[in-house]
Design a protein around this motif. Structure first.
Motif, PDB file in Angstrom:
ATOM      1  N   GLY A   1       0.783  -1.226   0.000  1.00 25.06           N
ATOM      2  CA  GLY A   1       0.000   0.000   0.000  1.00 25.06           C
ATOM      3  C   GLY A   1       0.815   1.275   0.000  1.00 25.06           C
ATOM      4  O   GLY A   1       0.285   2.356   0.220  1.00 25.06           O
ATOM      5  N   ASN A   2       2.148   1.147  -0.219  1.00 25.35           N
ATOM      6  CA  ASN A   2       3.042   2.307  -0.334  1.00 25.35           C
ATOM      7  C   ASN A   2       3.165   3.129   0.952  1.00 25.35           C
ATOM      8  O   ASN A   2       3.321   4.358   0.922  1.00 25.35           O
ATOM      9  CB  ASN A   2       2.615   3.199  -1.509  1.00 25.35           C
ATOM     10  N   GLN A   3       3.123   2.434   2.090  1.00 26.84           N
ATOM     11  CA  GLN A   3       3.421   3.106   3.359  1.00 26.84           C
ATOM     12  C   GLN A   3       4.913   3.468   3.385  1.00 26.84           C
ATOM     13  O   GLN A   3       5.743   2.763   2.818  1.00 26.84           O
ATOM     14  CB  GLN A   3       3.086   2.191   4.537  1.00 26.84           C
ATOM     15  N   PRO A   4       5.310   4.570   4.032  1.00 30.14           N
ATOM     16  CA  PRO A   4       6.706   5.015   4.012  1.00 30.14           C
ATOM     17  C   PRO A   4       7.653   4.016   4.669  1.00 30.14           C
ATOM     18  O   PRO A   4       7.337   3.425   5.698  1.00 30.14           O
ATOM     19  CB  PRO A   4       6.676   6.335   4.799  1.00 30.14           C
ATOM     20  N   THR A   5       8.824   3.850   4.072  1.00 28.25           N
ATOM     21  CA  THR A   5       9.916   3.111   4.699  1.00 28.25           C
ATOM     22  C   THR A   5      10.880   4.110   5.337  1.00 28.25           C
ATOM     23  O   THR A   5      10.688   5.325   5.247  1.00 28.25           O
ATOM     24  CB  THR A   5      10.697   2.279   3.666  1.00 28.25           C
ATOM     25  N   LEU A   6      11.930   3.605   5.945  1.00 27.13           N
ATOM     26  CA  LEU A   6      12.941   4.487   6.541  1.00 27.13           C
ATOM     27  C   LEU A   6      13.635   5.347   5.491  1.00 27.13           C
ATOM     28  O   LEU A   6      14.212   6.386   5.820  1.00 27.13           O
ATOM     29  CB  LEU A   6      13.980   3.657   7.300  1.00 27.13           C
ATOM     30  N   SER A   7      13.589   4.942   4.238  1.00 28.17           N
ATOM     31  CA  SER A   7      14.163   5.754   3.179  1.00 28.17           C
ATOM     32  C   SER A   7      13.455   7.102   3.075  1.00 28.17           C
ATOM     33  O   SER A   7      14.053   8.111   2.684  1.00 28.17           O
ATOM     34  CB  SER A   7      14.072   5.009   1.838  1.00 28.17           C
ATOM     35  N   SER A   8      12.190   7.117   3.420  1.00 33.08           N
ATOM     36  CA  SER A   8      11.440   8.370   3.408  1.00 33.08           C
ATOM     37  C   SER A   8      11.804   9.270   4.586  1.00 33.08           C
ATOM     38  O   SER A   8      11.414  10.435   4.619  1.00 33.08           O
ATOM     39  CB  SER A   8       9.932   8.082   3.449  1.00 33.08           C
TER      40      SER A   8
ATOM     41  N   GLY B   1      15.059   9.651   5.492  1.00 32.07           N
ATOM     42  CA  GLY B   1      16.423  10.117   5.311  1.00 32.07           C
ATOM     43  C   GLY B   1      17.508   9.069   5.433  1.00 32.07           C
ATOM     44  O   GLY B   1      18.691   9.376   5.247  1.00 32.07           O
ATOM     45  N   TYR B   2      17.154   7.827   5.770  1.00 32.26           N
ATOM     46  CA  TYR B   2      18.183   6.792   5.909  1.00 32.26           C
ATOM     47  C   TYR B   2      18.728   6.418   4.529  1.00 32.26           C
ATOM     48  O   TYR B   2      17.971   6.087   3.618  1.00 32.26           O
ATOM     49  CB  TYR B   2      17.620   5.569   6.625  1.00 32.26           C
ATOM     50  N   ASN B   3      20.040   6.445   4.410  1.00 29.64           N
ATOM     51  CA  ASN B   3      20.718   6.364   3.119  1.00 29.64           C
ATOM     52  C   ASN B   3      21.318   4.975   2.917  1.00 29.64           C
ATOM     53  O   ASN B   3      22.368   4.649   3.472  1.00 29.64           O
ATOM     54  CB  ASN B   3      21.815   7.438   3.074  1.00 29.64           C
ATOM     55  N   LEU B   4      20.667   4.162   2.106  1.00 27.95           N
ATOM     56  CA  LEU B   4      21.156   2.802   1.859  1.00 27.95           C
ATOM     57  C   LEU B   4      22.504   2.804   1.152  1.00 27.95           C
ATOM     58  O   LEU B   4      23.343   1.926   1.412  1.00 27.95           O
ATOM     59  CB  LEU B   4      20.129   2.012   1.043  1.00 27.95           C
ATOM     60  N   SER B   5      22.737   3.757   0.272  1.00 28.65           N
ATOM     61  CA  SER B   5      24.044   3.821  -0.400  1.00 28.65           C
ATOM     62  C   SER B   5      25.165   4.062   0.604  1.00 28.65           C
ATOM     63  O   SER B   5      26.262   3.499   0.473  1.00 28.65           O
ATOM     64  CB  SER B   5      24.048   4.929  -1.456  1.00 28.65           C
ATOM     65  N   ALA B   6      24.904   4.880   1.619  1.00 28.48           N
ATOM     66  CA  ALA B   6      25.915   5.133   2.638  1.00 28.48           C
ATOM     67  C   ALA B   6      26.187   3.876   3.454  1.00 28.48           C
ATOM     68  O   ALA B   6      27.333   3.569   3.796  1.00 28.48           O
ATOM     69  CB  ALA B   6      25.474   6.278   3.549  1.00 28.48           C
ATOM     70  N   ILE B   7      25.123   3.134   3.765  1.00 30.10           N
ATOM     71  CA  ILE B   7      25.301   1.871   4.497  1.00 30.10           C
ATOM     72  C   ILE B   7      26.152   0.906   3.685  1.00 30.10           C
ATOM     73  O   ILE B   7      27.091   0.281   4.190  1.00 30.10           O
ATOM     74  CB  ILE B   7      23.932   1.250   4.827  1.00 30.10           C
ATOM     75  N   VAL B   8      25.829   0.794   2.398  1.00 34.54           N
ATOM     76  CA  VAL B   8      26.550  -0.120   1.515  1.00 34.54           C
ATOM     77  C   VAL B   8      28.027   0.246   1.445  1.00 34.54           C
ATOM     78  O   VAL B   8      28.911  -0.617   1.551  1.00 34.54           O
ATOM     79  CB  VAL B   8      25.897  -0.112   0.110  1.00 34.54           C
ATOM     80  N   LYS B   9      28.320   1.524   1.275  1.00 31.10           N
ATOM     81  CA  LYS B   9      29.722   1.938   1.203  1.00 31.10           C
ATOM     82  C   LYS B   9      30.435   1.751   2.536  1.00 31.10           C
ATOM     83  O   LYS B   9      31.623   1.414   2.575  1.00 31.10           O
ATOM     84  CB  LYS B   9      29.815   3.395   0.751  1.00 31.10           C
TER      85      LYS B   9
END
Length: 374
Positions: free
Chosen positions: A297-304, A306-314
């Motif tokens: 239903g398109n409820q917000p995730t933590l990405s909404s 400000g949590y940055n998955l690219s930063a976690i990956v790096k």
């Protein structure tokens, strides 16, 4: 030959050369006798081991798993939506804590319910209490693989002739210095998932494998461009990248692309740790980030937030990354086989295409035939 060696011999006789393993001191005696030509994949979570083993099975490779019995509660959903749904064999050797001379109260309360749990979830099991219980184990394992079933082998501490407390060399912190400088994202995506997936399947080569996360990603991949070399996950949220890792490490000459999402990685960040740890060179993860739980239903995730998955990956050492909302950059990253592609999309699901008409076993069989592993 001691009891530990008898188990390893039975596994090797059934062409098992890789096991996934989460430590338990009651398994030390078994692991101390691991043959040199068997590979151990250390896992951080029991359900992660299921995903890795399932990915290997798609390449027609046999695996086994070794965990503590308390971990059985951590893998029920994945067990049902991977191994049991797709009818894939997996023997799981379990240290039966709380059963024999157990001093820890918390182990006893769960250990006494293990058989009840396995019966409730319809998982066949056998108790290995003494050496006599190992008679015929080689054939028992052969039947497990022939019948494509999951089977639990409950290993009582009584089975081992002695406890071996120090299977591994002791760990100690050796932490790399990492400097991470990753931009944020404040743009406005202009494409929904369906269009992004259309770009992906046109950009990959015909020989490439595309594996998709459950829900709308799999449905939209099917409706965009069904291919025999597509593998559609129908369950197990947070497992697609684990499956991709296991598959990529078990095949040669093919690149594996996993279509995943931000919700999946927030649900199971262990996938990112395993991506960095196992580091298959023939694997690309495409995270379609809409800041939403798209299939619910398109409820917000933590990405909404400000949590940055690219930063976690790096930050965990994956250097080959791209963050973009640009179509041309997405295509270039795919063709460059970038390890982690973080592609921003607009929330919203395709409302036109139908459900995937294939049964799970049909998806598996068609896929394995297409990649020459059936």
């Amino acid at each position: 030959m001691n009891n530990s060696q008898r188990i390893w011999n039975a596994l090797q006789s059934n062409d098992v050369n890789t096991v996934t393993y989460l430590p338990c001191n009651k398994l030390n005696a078994l692991m101390a006798h691991k043959p040199d030509d068997v590979t151990v994949w250390d896992i951080t979570k029991e359900s992660a081991g299921l995903g890795l083993c399932f990915g290997r099975s798609l390449a027609n490779k046999r695996s086994a798993m070794m965990i503590q019995n308390t971990g059985l509660g951590n893998l029920v959903t994945e067990l049902y939506t991977m191994q049991k749904l797709y009818q894939t064999a997996l023997p799981i050797f379990v240290s039966w804590r709380g059963h024999f001379q157990e001093p820890i109260e918390a182990q006893i309360i769960f250990g006494g319910k293990v058989e009840t749990l396995l019966k409730a979830i319809d998982v066949e099991y056998v108790i290995l209490e003494t050496g006599a219980d190992l008679e015929g184990i080689e054939q028992d394992l052969a039947d497990c693989y022939a019948q494509n079933k999951v089977k639990v082998y409950l290993c009582s501490p009584q089975l081992w002739e002695q406890n071996t407390p120090d299977y591994h060399v002791f760990g100690q912190p050796k932490i790399k210095a990492i400097s991470v400088d990753v931009p944020g994202y404040e743009g406005t995506p202009t494409r929904k998932r369906y269009d992004a997936i259309g770009t992906i399947v046109e950009a990959v080569n015909d020989n490439d494998i595309v594996l998709s996360q459950i829900g709308f990603p799999s449905k939209e991949l099917y409706n965009n461009k069904d291919r025999d070399t597509n593998f559609y996950m129908l369950g197990a949220l947070g497992a697609a990248t684990e499956v991709g890792i296991g598959l990529a490490k078990s095949i040669e000459g093919r690149h594996v692309y996993v279509i995943d999402g931000d919700g999946s990685f927030f649900f199971n960040p262990n996938q990112l740790l395993d991506l960095a740890s196992f580091n298959p060179k023939n694997l690309t993860i495409i995270c379609l980030d809409n800041g939403s739980w798209g299939s619910t239903g398109n409820q917000p995730t933590l990405s909404s937030q400000g949590y940055n998955l690219s930063a976690i990956v790096k930050s965990i050492g994956i250097e080959s990354t791209v963050m973009t909302d640009d179509t041309a950059e997405l295509v270039d990253a795919i063709q460059q086989k970038t390890r982690f592609i973080h592609y921003m999309i607009e929330a919203g699901n395709d409302k036109v295409g139908g459900e995937i008409p294939l049964k799970a076993t049909e998806i598996k069989q068609r896929f394995m035939q297409a990649i020459g592993n059936q």
